[in-house]
Design a protein around this motif. Structure first.
Motif, mmCIF file in Angstrom:
data_model
loop_
_atom_site.group_PDB
_atom_site.id
_atom_site.type_symbol
_atom_site.label_atom_id
_atom_site.label_comp_id
_atom_site.label_asym_id
_atom_site.label_seq_id
_atom_site.Cartn_x
_atom_site.Cartn_y
_atom_site.Cartn_z
ATOM 1 N N LEU A 1 41.037 48.063 30.245
ATOM 2 C CA LEU A 1 41.495 49.227 29.489
ATOM 3 C C LEU A 1 41.631 48.759 28.050
ATOM 4 C CD1 LEU A 1 43.640 49.820 32.421
ATOM 5 C CD2 LEU A 1 42.906 51.888 31.283
ATOM 6 N N ASP A 2 40.687 49.175 27.218
ATOM 7 C CA ASP A 2 40.616 48.651 25.854
ATOM 8 C C ASP A 2 41.923 48.926 25.109
ATOM 9 O OD1 ASP A 2 39.695 48.279 23.027
ATOM 10 O OD2 ASP A 2 37.771 48.027 24.043
ATOM 11 N N GLY A 3 42.475 47.892 24.482
ATOM 12 C CA GLY A 3 43.702 48.083 23.694
ATOM 13 C C GLY A 3 44.908 48.434 24.547
ATOM 14 N N LEU A 4 44.902 48.010 25.828
ATOM 15 C CA LEU A 4 45.941 48.447 26.772
ATOM 16 C C LEU A 4 47.369 48.162 26.317
ATOM 17 C CD1 LEU A 4 46.837 49.537 29.547
ATOM 18 C CD2 LEU A 4 46.530 47.230 30.468
ATOM 19 N N GLY A 5 47.642 46.983 25.785
ATOM 20 C CA GLY A 5 49.017 46.591 25.462
ATOM 21 C C GLY A 5 49.637 47.524 24.435
ATOM 22 N N ALA B 1 64.785 50.819 22.451
ATOM 23 C CA ALA B 1 65.179 50.939 23.856
ATOM 24 C C ALA B 1 64.142 51.687 24.693
ATOM 25 C CB ALA B 1 66.527 51.645 23.951
ATOM 26 N N GLY B 2 63.039 52.080 24.072
ATOM 27 C CA GLY B 2 62.085 52.952 24.753
ATOM 28 C C GLY B 2 61.080 52.208 25.609
ATOM 29 N N LEU B 3 60.116 52.967 26.120
ATOM 30 C CA LEU B 3 59.079 52.430 26.995
ATOM 31 C C LEU B 3 57.776 52.291 26.222
ATOM 32 C CD1 LEU B 3 59.754 54.735 30.088
ATOM 33 C CD2 LEU B 3 60.466 52.346 29.812
ATOM 34 N N THR B 4 56.933 51.378 26.665
ATOM 35 C CA THR B 4 55.581 51.283 26.120
ATOM 36 C C THR B 4 54.727 52.400 26.729
ATOM 37 O OG1 THR B 4 54.705 49.918 27.891
ATOM 38 C CG2 THR B 4 55.821 48.764 26.087
ATOM 39 N N GLU B 5 53.513 52.546 26.209
ATOM 40 C CA GLU B 5 52.595 53.560 26.728
ATOM 41 C C GLU B 5 52.380 53.359 28.232
ATOM 42 O OE1 GLU B 5 52.346 51.694 24.034
ATOM 43 O OE2 GLU B 5 50.981 52.535 22.529
ATOM 44 N N LEU B 6 52.086 52.119 28.625
ATOM 45 C CA LEU B 6 51.806 51.828 30.032
ATOM 46 C C LEU B 6 53.048 52.047 30.893
ATOM 47 C CD1 LEU B 6 49.937 50.728 32.275
ATOM 48 C CD2 LEU B 6 50.534 48.413 31.538
ATOM 49 N N GLU B 7 54.224 51.688 30.343
ATOM 50 C CA GLU B 7 55.459 51.877 31.105
ATOM 51 C C GLU B 7 55.808 53.362 31.224
ATOM 52 O OE1 GLU B 7 57.352 47.609 29.586
ATOM 53 O OE2 GLU B 7 58.120 49.511 28.784
ATOM 54 N N LYS C 1 47.410 58.121 24.518
ATOM 55 C CA LYS C 1 47.118 56.859 25.206
ATOM 56 C C LYS C 1 47.708 56.887 26.618
ATOM 57 C CE LYS C 1 47.602 51.857 24.691
ATOM 58 N NZ LYS C 1 48.179 50.766 23.893
ATOM 59 N N VAL C 2 48.922 57.437 26.730
ATOM 60 C CA VAL C 2 49.533 57.601 28.058
ATOM 61 C C VAL C 2 48.594 58.411 28.963
ATOM 62 C CG1 VAL C 2 51.404 58.771 29.304
ATOM 63 C CG2 VAL C 2 51.938 57.376 27.272
ATOM 64 N N VAL D 1 56.905 41.947 40.930
ATOM 65 C CA VAL D 1 56.545 43.063 40.046
ATOM 66 C C VAL D 1 56.136 44.285 40.875
ATOM 67 C CG1 VAL D 1 55.036 43.835 38.180
ATOM 68 C CG2 VAL D 1 55.808 41.452 38.254
ATOM 69 N N MET D 2 56.837 45.384 40.680
ATOM 70 C CA MET D 2 56.611 46.604 41.462
ATOM 71 C C MET D 2 56.013 47.713 40.600
ATOM 72 S SD MET D 2 57.543 46.177 44.588
ATOM 73 C CE MET D 2 57.443 44.420 44.887
ATOM 74 N N GLN D 3 55.856 47.431 39.297
ATOM 75 C CA GLN D 3 55.335 48.453 38.395
ATOM 76 C C GLN D 3 54.442 47.770 37.377
ATOM 77 O OE1 GLN D 3 58.206 50.092 35.681
ATOM 78 N NE2 GLN D 3 56.599 51.277 34.663
ATOM 79 N N PHE D 4 53.272 48.383 37.085
ATOM 80 C CA PHE D 4 52.378 47.773 36.106
ATOM 81 C C PHE D 4 52.833 48.179 34.717
ATOM 82 C CE2 PHE D 4 47.921 47.243 34.250
ATOM 83 C CZ PHE D 4 48.030 45.869 34.208
ATOM 84 N N GLY D 5 53.428 47.224 33.989
ATOM 85 C CA GLY D 5 53.927 47.503 32.649
ATOM 86 C C GLY D 5 54.232 46.186 31.964
ATOM 87 N N GLU D 6 54.405 46.230 30.652
ATOM 88 C CA GLU D 6 54.598 45.000 29.898
ATOM 89 C C GLU D 6 55.863 44.259 30.323
ATOM 90 O OE1 GLU D 6 53.580 47.809 28.662
ATOM 91 O OE2 GLU D 6 51.924 47.480 27.259
ATOM 92 N N ARG D 7 56.993 44.965 30.385
ATOM 93 C CA ARG D 7 58.237 44.276 30.713
ATOM 94 C C ARG D 7 58.231 43.773 32.164
ATOM 95 N NH1 ARG D 7 61.213 46.965 26.474
ATOM 96 N NH2 ARG D 7 60.070 48.798 27.116
ATOM 97 N N PRO D 8 57.817 44.588 33.133
ATOM 98 C CA PRO D 8 57.731 44.034 34.487
ATOM 99 C C PRO D 8 56.816 42.801 34.558
ATOM 100 C CG PRO D 8 57.623 46.427 34.577
ATOM 101 C CD PRO D 8 57.585 46.048 33.132
ATOM 102 N N CYS D 9 55.682 42.860 33.861
ATOM 103 C CA CYS D 9 54.724 41.744 33.944
ATOM 104 C C CYS D 9 55.254 40.464 33.295
ATOM 105 C CB CYS D 9 53.383 42.138 33.326
ATOM 106 S SG CYS D 9 52.426 43.236 34.402
ATOM 107 N N MET D 10 56.221 40.610 32.360
ATOM 108 C CA MET D 10 56.832 39.407 31.769
ATOM 109 C C MET D 10 57.489 38.536 32.846
ATOM 110 S SD MET D 10 58.852 40.743 28.395
ATOM 111 C CE MET D 10 58.002 41.596 27.048
ATOM 112 N N ALA D 11 57.891 39.164 33.949
ATOM 113 C CA ALA D 11 58.541 38.420 35.030
ATOM 114 C C ALA D 11 57.561 38.125 36.163
ATOM 115 C CB ALA D 11 59.728 39.212 35.562
ATOM 116 N N GLY D 12 56.272 38.313 35.918
ATOM 117 C CA GLY D 12 55.278 38.184 36.979
ATOM 118 C C GLY D 12 54.977 36.738 37.348
#
Lengths: 421, 421
Positions: B42-46, B53-59, B328-329, B384-395
């Motif tokens: 997914l081009d430019g996904l991050g 305090a908000g969520l990223t696009e992927l989150e 993007k979402v 990791v139960m959700q595909f997102g930046e913060r969850p993946c930090m703990a992957g």
């Protein structure tokens, strides 16, 4: 270098980058900007719990401001040099300044000269000197530290050694502490690449200085002449009737941060050695006082003048070296108390970490990773709510190296151009 | 190569591997197999949260299928090029394809030619052209982009420039957009290693093309003759009365993925540039339509024919560049909706990530790490139960580099022989 050569070098660089340091990548990508970066170094920050279930110095300290900053930062753990390796102050700071400390070394003589605030010139050769005791009969080393003579005695002996005259070069002799002094030769045709005279064992004679490359032959001869004269002058002194030279070296000629990163860099540090290392890296040294409050005042005064500030807090390391857990906690709490004044300047990127760990229970520098915090409007804040070793282990930066920090700061500051199309 | 030489090469390789690319290790270990690998980019996904305090696009995206896949995957964060460094599309994709992007670069001229679907040959020299405005009196550059002339005007001027004849080589001139065009020289004895003509400042004259190595001297002369003819032909055009050439380069001659990894590789992408980069890497380009559904259809049709599929989704990046968080979402949710159709093909290994981050709040490519997910029957699923930046930090993958992904995929696909006895 003329423009044509610069082109050629860049072209070569493109195909040879893998053999070169990442500094070339940074040099290629760095762009000017209006953003400001603050690198806040708590010397020897990393600690250890006093009991297995206990807290580290940083975790035990009451740090509401560091914790609030950590909560809006991305945090992690950083290795200064290499896993398991305990950094000296030189390599720890070189790594923070983005230089691979395994490629760029600062000789002990140079560090010692910087540590006493000696105005070292790029062509000077500096050595750390140790007074020692020689057996009057055999001439063999009986005590490598001359029974740790008082600092006043060392100073008197240095004054005596200033009588020595060498052909064509100046010789500066400056006391450091107890049996330690600095010798600096200044003149033309001086080269490094020289062996030490200390055999590192008692019962052996001091060694001659030997050149490790042909260019250094003349410098070795001058140092051996100086040593012969010094031994004559010290012959009737006891226990300091001899001396050795170690870490004979020149300014390493680091590529300057200002030139690599297109940053105007200002350094604020209360101890000469850190000012010296910053100067070798191409920073301007901002005169300051003795306290953290003095340093904050200096930061405020010069805020408009620089893009990058290196702000050094020394006493975390001093208390760690003393084995004074509570004292180290107090220094951290002291920094925490002034942090709001620092943040009120609104730096675009803040990095807080240490150059190495100095756990009070270890009473010395150690190999442990450093907690690190990176604050910017463009971080993805992670789950870390407190600045401490254990919380930072779960941080979003993961486990990085000190040499990653300045490139990361440059990215977050919007000061790196896109790599490739 | 006979067997004796092969031994010799392997023997050398063993001692020289540290100086060589990891591609040699892959080439040595890769074995054929029946397993299938899908690299979904997914081009430019991050992304970044819109508020601290908000969520990223992927989150923020509703992605039940990606989340279910993440729950049975091992996840992590990946750096495309280097910490702090913002990748262009070329380096980002090269890294995903396993090439060290600091060793292998694709010139801007080549990327621009690939971007318009030009059928670039390995021996062609390609340049990105920019129409510019020259001051009629002084000849100095007055506007580097010729007031961003309409695309139709650019196309008419390109047609005019096609009149230029060079001795012994063909010159192709193709419009791109507004003031941008591509010039490709085709013939014998053409070499890269050439300077650009754009001084990157107004008030200066266009520079001549200079060779950076002796072999390129003739190519420089041809380009300078072309430029002289072009300026004559454009003299009465305004504001586009001049032009510059940038990023003059050839196909980088990458070692082909098919050969390194013993994979039959198919590429599915809606934009010419990504098809072009995939082609440079040795993939076969599978004709497809404009939508993600078209791409899925293409994947199904060719599922039996290849071992490795590069599946590229462009519009995550486009919406990020537009600063369109919700857009993007929506693209991410669109991909999520077709994911079951993709997974129904039962790939043995699936990797989902991006080539670089393009946070909508930054409206451009950025240096931030990419969330990454690796699914296979042989992963140790992490927490990791959700595909997102913060969850993946703990992957469980931790923090890796893009160049690790293809070797990991090969391992999970059972396509790498054991290293050593």
């Amino acid at each position: 270098m003329n423009a044509e050569n610069a082109d050629f070098v860049n072209f070569q660089g493109r195909f040879q980058r893998s053999k070169m340091t990442d500094l070339n990548l940074m040099r290629e990508l760095a762009i000017e900007g209006q953003t400001k970066i603050l690198l806040l170094v708590l010397d020897g920050l990393g600690g250890l719990p006093q009991t297995p279930a206990g807290l580290t110095e940083l975790e035990a300290a009451r740090t509401p401001n560091l914790d609030a900053l950590a909560a809006r930062s991305i945090c992690g753990m950083s290795t200064a040099v290499a896993p398991g390796v305990t950094p000296g102050s030189g390599p720890g700071h070189l790594a923070l300044f983005g230089y691979d400390p395994l490629r760029h070394e600062i000789g002990r003589g140079v560090l010692e000269a910087l540590g006493i605030g000696f105005d070292l010139q790029p062509s000077d050769v500096a050595a750390r000197g140790n007074f020692c005791t020689l057996d009057p009969q055999t001439g063999l080393i009986a005590d490598r530290r001359a029974n740790r003579i008082p600092t006043e005695v060392g100073a008197r002996l240095c004054a005596k050694l200033r009588q020595i005259r060498l052909s064509g070069v100046e010789a500066f002799v400056e006391p450091v502490k107890e049996y330690r002094f600095v010798l600096v030769l200044r003149g033309e045709y001086l080269y490094d690449g020289l062996t030490e005279t200390d055999p590192q064992q008692v019962g052996k004679p001091p060694l001659p200085v030997k050149p490790l490359r042909p260019e250094a032959t003349h410098t070795a001869a001058l140092l051996n002449q100086w040593l012969a004269d010094a031994r004559r002058l010290l012959a009737d002194e006891y226990p300091a009737n001899g001396c050795n030279l170690r870490g004979i070296d020149k300014d390493p000629g680091l590529p300057k941060l200002s030139e690599i990163y297109k940053l105007r860099c200002g350094a604020i540090a209360t101890y000469p050695m850190y000012r010296g290392v910053a100067q070798l890296a191409g920073m301007e040294i901002l005169p300051t006082g003795e306290t953290i409050e003095d340093e904050v005042e200096t930061l405020k005064q010069h805020w408009a003048d620089y893009d990058f500030f290196f702000f050094h807090v020394k006493k975390t390391d001093s208390r760690g070296e003393d084995g004074d857990f509570e004292g180290k906690v107090a220094v951290i709490e002291h920094l925490d108390a002034v942090l709001p004044d620092i943040l009120a300047l609104e730096p675009d990127v803040v990095i807080i970490t240490g150059d190495h760990s100095t756990p009070a229970v270890w009473s010395a520098h150690s190999w442990h990773e450093l907690p690190v915090l990176l604050a910017s409007s463009y971080v993805r804040p992670d789950s870390v709510m407190q600045f401490g070793e254990r919380p930072c282990m779960a941080g979003g930066l993961g486990h990085i190296y000190h040499t990653d920090l300045l490139p990361l700061a440059m990215g977050y500051a919007g000061r790196l151009a896109k790599f490739g199309a």
